[in-house]
Scaffold this motif. Structure first.
Motif, mmCIF file in Angstrom:
data_model
loop_
_atom_site.group_PDB
_atom_site.id
_atom_site.type_symbol
_atom_site.label_atom_id
_atom_site.label_comp_id
_atom_site.label_asym_id
_atom_site.label_seq_id
_atom_site.Cartn_x
_atom_site.Cartn_y
_atom_site.Cartn_z
ATOM 1 N N VAL A 5 0.850 -1.187 0.000
ATOM 2 C CA VAL A 5 0.000 0.000 0.000
ATOM 3 C C VAL A 5 0.884 1.236 0.000
ATOM 4 N N GLU A 6 0.731 2.043 -1.051
ATOM 5 C CA GLU A 6 1.496 3.278 -1.165
ATOM 6 C C GLU A 6 0.652 4.460 -0.668
ATOM 7 N N SER A 7 1.330 5.491 -0.213
ATOM 8 C CA SER A 7 0.654 6.716 0.202
ATOM 9 C C SER A 7 1.616 7.881 0.055
ATOM 10 N N GLY A 8 1.061 9.080 0.137
ATOM 11 C CA GLY A 8 1.897 10.273 0.127
ATOM 12 C C GLY A 8 1.850 11.080 -1.157
ATOM 13 N N GLY A 9 1.198 10.559 -2.186
ATOM 14 C CA GLY A 9 1.110 11.313 -3.425
ATOM 15 C C GLY A 9 0.226 12.540 -3.280
ATOM 16 N N ALA A 10 0.496 13.559 -4.091
ATOM 17 C CA ALA A 10 -0.263 14.802 -4.007
ATOM 18 C C ALA A 10 0.030 15.660 -5.225
ATOM 19 N N LEU A 11 -0.664 16.789 -5.285
ATOM 20 C CA LEU A 11 -0.377 17.818 -6.278
ATOM 21 C C LEU A 11 0.635 18.775 -5.664
ATOM 22 N N VAL A 12 1.726 19.020 -6.369
ATOM 23 C CA VAL A 12 2.780 19.881 -5.837
ATOM 24 C C VAL A 12 3.309 20.762 -6.965
ATOM 25 N N GLN A 13 3.805 21.920 -6.616
ATOM 26 C CA GLN A 13 4.367 22.821 -7.614
ATOM 27 C C GLN A 13 5.786 22.397 -7.985
ATOM 28 N N PRO A 14 6.232 22.758 -9.170
ATOM 29 C CA PRO A 14 7.629 22.480 -9.535
ATOM 30 C C PRO A 14 8.587 23.040 -8.494
ATOM 31 N N GLY A 15 9.589 22.243 -8.172
ATOM 32 C CA GLY A 15 10.535 22.619 -7.136
ATOM 33 C C GLY A 15 10.147 22.139 -5.751
ATOM 34 N N GLY A 16 8.948 21.613 -5.611
ATOM 35 C CA GLY A 16 8.478 21.145 -4.309
ATOM 36 C C GLY A 16 8.984 19.760 -3.955
ATOM 37 N N SER A 17 8.554 19.284 -2.801
ATOM 38 C CA SER A 17 8.996 17.995 -2.286
ATOM 39 C C SER A 17 7.804 17.162 -1.813
ATOM 40 N N LEU A 18 7.977 15.861 -1.882
ATOM 41 C CA LEU A 18 7.015 14.915 -1.338
ATOM 42 C C LEU A 18 7.774 13.723 -0.784
ATOM 43 N N ARG A 19 7.158 13.052 0.172
ATOM 44 C CA ARG A 19 7.703 11.786 0.652
ATOM 45 C C ARG A 19 6.633 10.719 0.493
ATOM 46 N N LEU A 20 6.949 9.715 -0.310
ATOM 47 C CA LEU A 20 6.048 8.591 -0.509
ATOM 48 C C LEU A 20 6.390 7.482 0.479
ATOM 49 N N SER A 21 5.372 6.744 0.863
ATOM 50 C CA SER A 21 5.564 5.619 1.776
ATOM 51 C C SER A 21 4.939 4.362 1.191
ATOM 52 N N CYS A 22 5.516 3.236 1.555
ATOM 53 C CA CYS A 22 5.011 1.939 1.098
ATOM 54 C C CYS A 22 5.076 0.977 2.271
ATOM 55 N N ALA A 23 3.954 0.354 2.569
ATOM 56 C CA ALA A 23 3.904 -0.595 3.676
ATOM 57 C C ALA A 23 3.193 -1.868 3.224
ATOM 58 N N PRO A 24 3.602 -3.005 3.741
ATOM 59 C CA PRO A 24 2.940 -4.259 3.367
ATOM 60 C C PRO A 24 1.715 -4.520 4.239
ATOM 61 N N SER A 25 0.774 -5.272 3.689
ATOM 62 C CA SER A 25 -0.411 -5.642 4.461
ATOM 63 C C SER A 25 -0.075 -6.691 5.514
ATOM 64 N N SER A 26 1.013 -7.424 5.284
ATOM 65 C CA SER A 26 1.451 -8.424 6.248
ATOM 66 C C SER A 26 2.934 -8.656 6.068
ATOM 67 N N GLY A 27 3.557 -9.207 7.095
ATOM 68 C CA GLY A 27 4.965 -9.516 7.001
ATOM 69 C C GLY A 27 5.860 -8.322 7.240
ATOM 70 N N ASN A 28 7.141 -8.599 7.208
ATOM 71 C CA ASN A 28 8.152 -7.595 7.476
ATOM 72 C C ASN A 28 8.811 -7.191 6.159
ATOM 73 N N ILE A 29 8.485 -5.983 5.715
ATOM 74 C CA ILE A 29 9.024 -5.512 4.443
ATOM 75 C C ILE A 29 10.544 -5.441 4.472
ATOM 76 N N LEU A 30 11.093 -5.265 5.643
ATOM 77 C CA LEU A 30 12.519 -5.065 5.752
ATOM 78 C C LEU A 30 13.306 -6.364 5.597
ATOM 79 N N SER A 31 12.611 -7.488 5.533
ATOM 80 C CA SER A 31 13.297 -8.751 5.258
ATOM 81 C C SER A 31 13.406 -9.002 3.761
ATOM 82 N N ALA A 32 12.838 -8.104 2.958
ATOM 83 C CA ALA A 32 12.911 -8.260 1.515
ATOM 84 C C ALA A 32 14.347 -8.098 1.034
ATOM 85 N N ASN A 33 14.706 -8.808 -0.023
ATOM 86 C CA ASN A 33 16.048 -8.698 -0.591
ATOM 87 C C ASN A 33 16.213 -7.395 -1.368
ATOM 88 N N ILE A 34 15.145 -6.969 -2.011
ATOM 89 C CA ILE A 34 15.170 -5.725 -2.771
ATOM 90 C C ILE A 34 13.851 -4.986 -2.528
#
Length: 122
Positions: A5-34
């Motif tokens: 599940v991704e989140s954090g998208g928005a409408l932003v002006q050129p030169g702006g910043s955003l931070r997107l996030s991604c989380a799994p519905s189950s399990g530990n994402i940090l055990s992924a190889n990539i």
């Protein structure tokens, strides 16, 4: 199968910043190889934007090098994409994907749904 599940998208002006996030519905994402971020702009093929290996190695597509940063968030079991100095050509739906011992959470050859919309416009 792990749902991402991704989140954090928005409408932003050129030169702006955003931070997107991604989380799994189950399990530990940090055990992924990539862990990886992709994007797909209207009428264009999906492209890889950034990757992060379990060892901590990162890589970026040339067009975002120096502007985007992929990172892992141990406390929140998530992976982020910090996007700075956004440009109109960064407008796209952004997706994450992870490679586990069971394979990619999102099969590379499939059409992907959900994602998070990033629109860069003045």
């Amino acid at each position: 199968q792990v749902q991402l599940v991704e989140s954090g998208g928005a409408l932003v002006q050129p030169g702006g910043s955003l931070r997107l996030s991604c989380a799994p519905s189950s399990g530990n994402i940090l055990s992924a190889n990539i862990m990886a971020w992709y994007r797909q702009a209207p009428g264009k093929a999906r492209e890889g934007v950034a990757t992060l290996t379990r060892r901590g190695d990162t890589s970026y597509v040339a067009s975002v090098q120096g502007r985007f940063t992929i990172s892992r968030d141990v406390a929140n079991n998530a992976v982020h994409l910090q996007m700075n100095n956004l440009q109109t050509e960064d407008t796209a739906v952004y997706y994450c994907n992870i490679l586990t011992p069971s394979g990619w959470a999102r099969p590379p050859g499939d059409s992907w749904d959900q994602g998070t919309q990033v629109t860069v416009s003045s």
